[in-house]
Write a protein that holds these residues in place. Structure first.
Motif, PDB file in Angstrom:
ATOM      1  N   ILE A 123      -4.201   5.720 -11.638  1.00  0.00           N
ATOM      2  CA  ILE A 123      -4.817   6.632 -10.665  1.00  0.00           C
ATOM      3  C   ILE A 123      -4.660   6.080  -9.254  1.00  0.00           C
ATOM      4  N   LYS A 124      -4.846   4.759  -9.122  1.00  0.00           N
ATOM      5  CA  LYS A 124      -4.661   4.109  -7.823  1.00  0.00           C
ATOM      6  C   LYS A 124      -3.248   4.333  -7.309  1.00  0.00           C
ATOM      7  N   GLY A 125      -2.287   4.301  -8.218  1.00  0.00           N
ATOM      8  CA  GLY A 125      -0.904   4.511  -7.829  1.00  0.00           C
ATOM      9  C   GLY A 125      -0.629   5.911  -7.328  1.00  0.00           C
ATOM     10  N   PHE A 126      -1.389   6.868  -7.817  1.00  0.00           N
ATOM     11  CA  PHE A 126      -1.202   8.251  -7.382  1.00  0.00           C
ATOM     12  C   PHE A 126      -2.072   8.603  -6.182  1.00  0.00           C
ATOM     13  N   LEU A 127      -2.748   7.580  -5.627  1.00  0.00           N
ATOM     14  CA  LEU A 127      -3.549   7.784  -4.426  1.00  0.00           C
ATOM     15  C   LEU A 127      -3.069   6.828  -3.341  1.00  0.00           C
ATOM     16  N   PRO A 128      -1.809   6.952  -2.904  1.00  0.00           N
ATOM     17  CA  PRO A 128      -1.243   6.006  -1.933  1.00  0.00           C
ATOM     18  C   PRO A 128      -1.934   6.006  -0.587  1.00  0.00           C
ATOM     19  N   ASN A 129      -2.637   7.078  -0.270  1.00  0.00           N
ATOM     20  CA  ASN A 129      -3.320   7.128   1.018  1.00  0.00           C
ATOM     21  C   ASN A 129      -4.633   6.370   1.013  1.00  0.00           C
ATOM     22  N   ASP A 130      -5.037   5.954  -0.170  1.00  0.00           N
ATOM     23  CA  ASP A 130      -6.273   5.183  -0.286  1.00  0.00           C
ATOM     24  C   ASP A 130      -5.962   3.733   0.066  1.00  0.00           C
ATOM     25  N   ARG A 131      -6.101   3.385   1.314  1.00  0.00           N
ATOM     26  CA  ARG A 131      -5.716   2.055   1.778  1.00  0.00           C
ATOM     27  C   ARG A 131      -6.637   0.989   1.221  1.00  0.00           C
ATOM     28  N   PHE A 132      -6.116  -0.226   1.204  1.00  0.00           N
ATOM     29  CA  PHE A 132      -6.894  -1.332   0.659  1.00  0.00           C
ATOM     30  C   PHE A 132      -8.059  -1.656   1.577  1.00  0.00           C
ATOM     31  N   ASN A 133      -9.198  -1.800   0.997  1.00  0.00           N
ATOM     32  CA  ASN A 133     -10.383  -2.197   1.742  1.00  0.00           C
ATOM     33  C   ASN A 133     -10.765  -3.634   1.429  1.00  0.00           C
ATOM     34  N   ILE A 134      -9.774  -4.395   0.991  1.00  0.00           N
ATOM     35  CA  ILE A 134     -10.074  -5.744   0.513  1.00  0.00           C
ATOM     36  C   ILE A 134     -10.571  -6.657   1.629  1.00  0.00           C
ATOM     37  N   GLU A 135     -10.097  -6.416   2.870  1.00  0.00           N
ATOM     38  CA  GLU A 135     -10.502  -7.293   3.952  1.00  0.00           C
ATOM     39  C   GLU A 135     -11.999  -7.220   4.180  1.00  0.00           C
ATOM     40  N   SER A 136     -12.548  -5.996   4.180  1.00  0.00           N
ATOM     41  CA  SER A 136     -13.982  -5.840   4.396  1.00  0.00           C
ATOM     42  C   SER A 136     -14.773  -6.441   3.245  1.00  0.00           C
ATOM     43  N   ARG A 137     -14.241  -6.352   2.024  1.00  0.00           N
ATOM     44  CA  ARG A 137     -14.935  -6.921   0.872  1.00  0.00           C
ATOM     45  C   ARG A 137     -15.008  -8.435   0.996  1.00  0.00           C
ATOM     46  N   ILE A 138     -13.907  -9.045   1.406  1.00  0.00           N
ATOM     47  CA  ILE A 138     -13.871 -10.501   1.504  1.00  0.00           C
ATOM     48  C   ILE A 138     -14.769 -10.968   2.643  1.00  0.00           C
ATOM     49  N   GLU A 139     -14.800 -10.199   3.731  1.00  0.00           N
ATOM     50  CA  GLU A 139     -15.661 -10.563   4.835  1.00  0.00           C
ATOM     51  C   GLU A 139     -17.123 -10.587   4.405  1.00  0.00           C
ATOM     52  N   ASN A 140     -17.473  -9.669   3.497  1.00  0.00           N
ATOM     53  CA  ASN A 140     -18.857  -9.573   3.026  1.00  0.00           C
ATOM     54  C   ASN A 140     -19.271 -10.758   2.164  1.00  0.00           C
ATOM     55  N   ILE A 141     -18.287 -11.404   1.495  1.00  0.00           N
ATOM     56  CA  ILE A 141     -18.645 -12.476   0.578  1.00  0.00           C
ATOM     57  C   ILE A 141     -18.252 -13.850   1.088  1.00  0.00           C
ATOM     58  N   SER A 142     -17.610 -13.900   2.265  1.00  0.00           N
ATOM     59  CA  SER A 142     -17.176 -15.213   2.734  1.00  0.00           C
ATOM     60  C   SER A 142     -17.926 -15.628   3.993  1.00  0.00           C
ATOM     61  N   SER A 153       0.824  -1.201   0.000  1.00  0.00           N
ATOM     62  CA  SER A 153       0.000   0.000   0.000  1.00  0.00           C
ATOM     63  C   SER A 153       0.859   1.251   0.000  1.00  0.00           C
ATOM     64  N   ASN A 154       2.120   1.102   0.392  1.00  0.00           N
ATOM     65  CA  ASN A 154       3.032   2.250   0.404  1.00  0.00           C
ATOM     66  C   ASN A 154       3.938   2.267  -0.819  1.00  0.00           C
ATOM     67  N   GLN A 155       3.649   1.414  -1.799  1.00  0.00           N
ATOM     68  CA  GLN A 155       4.435   1.355  -3.030  1.00  0.00           C
ATOM     69  C   GLN A 155       3.537   1.626  -4.228  1.00  0.00           C
ATOM     70  N   PRO A 156       3.076   2.877  -4.384  1.00  0.00           N
ATOM     71  CA  PRO A 156       2.166   3.194  -5.491  1.00  0.00           C
ATOM     72  C   PRO A 156       2.791   2.978  -6.861  1.00  0.00           C
ATOM     73  N   GLY A 157       4.128   2.964  -6.922  1.00  0.00           N
ATOM     74  CA  GLY A 157       4.800   2.770  -8.195  1.00  0.00           C
ATOM     75  C   GLY A 157       4.463   1.436  -8.833  1.00  0.00           C
ATOM     76  N   LEU A 158       4.152   0.421  -8.021  1.00  0.00           N
ATOM     77  CA  LEU A 158       3.787  -0.888  -8.553  1.00  0.00           C
ATOM     78  C   LEU A 158       2.482  -0.811  -9.326  1.00  0.00           C
ATOM     79  N   TYR A 159       1.546  -0.026  -8.807  1.00  0.00           N
ATOM     80  CA  TYR A 159       0.276   0.157  -9.518  1.00  0.00           C
ATOM     81  C   TYR A 159       0.481   0.941 -10.805  1.00  0.00           C
ATOM     82  N   VAL A 160       1.311   1.966 -10.730  1.00  0.00           N
ATOM     83  CA  VAL A 160       1.578   2.781 -11.921  1.00  0.00           C
ATOM     84  C   VAL A 160       2.236   1.932 -12.998  1.00  0.00           C
TER      85      VAL A 160
END
Length: 222
Positions: free
Chosen positions: A202-221, A68-75
């Protein structure tokens, strides 16, 4: 163990219908090049997923934070998708490219596997997804290696079987494809890849936008 299998099947089904570049390219490959070509492409995608699962399993929550602190990977991944999408859009944009392609040869299968692998692998979001699954599901499986193997094996098999039905359905469109329709499909795939690339950038240039994947997975599992 049966409970683990039951929990993994719906996740695999949902994963197969996650809208992204792989989803559309798989359908395009099936409709235009046929069942075998799409199957080989999908195997490349699954190999990338297995690699990501392995990396996620031997990693930890700290790796998720580092990503989440490596936006360059997304870019980086976004730029590759963007360039690939632009190439497809203009390469198949002329009338000369509207001829119905011939059936894929066996020599093309290696290229399709590599294409599926790379198209999935360059999307760092896929790795983040699997990390999130490990983090959420791991404790519920008591972090037992055998249960985790069963869970993810079932999930991948469910994903693959669902993809087979998608491939078969998309193949039915082949009879209705004309040169012009093929050209439009390829241009559409190019646009989708361009949009996905832009989203990643765009995701790469928004490094403060933390991943919300945990909440998404909780909703479907669970």
């Amino acid at each position: 163990m049966w409970e683990d299998i039951q929990a993994a099947i719906p996740l695999g089904f949902i994963l197969s219908f996650m809208i992204g570049p792989v989803f559309f390219v798989l359908l395009e490959t099936s409709a235009i090049k046929g069942f075998r070509a799409a199957l080989v492409f999908d195997l490349g995608v699954i190999v990338a997923d297995i690699l990501f699962i392995t990396i996620a399993y031997f990693s930890s929550y700290q790796l998720l934070e580092n990503l989440s602190n490596q936006p360059g990977l997304y870019v980086f991944g976004g730029v590759i998708l963007l360039v690939y999408g632009i190439t497809i859009f203009f390469k198949h944009g002329s009338r000369n490219s509207s001829k119905i392609p011939i059936k894929s040869k066996r020599s093309d299968y290696l290229g399709l596997i590599v294409k599926g692998f790379l198209l999935n692998f360059i999307n760092i979001g896929v790795l983040v997804f699997w990390l999130g699954v490990i983090i959420i599901v791991g404790p519920s499986l008591d972090n037992e290696p055998s249960r985790i193997r069963v869970f993810f094996t079932t999930m991948i098999l469910s994903y693959f079987i669902t993809d087979l039905f998608k491939i078969l359905l998309a193949k039915q469109l082949k009879r209705k494809l004309t040169g012009t329709r093929i050209r439009l499909i390829k241009k559409g795939i190019g646009i989708i890849l361009i949009v996905c690339g832009i989203v990643l950038i765009i995701k790469g240039f928004l490094p403060n936008d933390r991943f919300n994947i945990e909440s998404r997975i909780e909703n479907i599992s669970y």
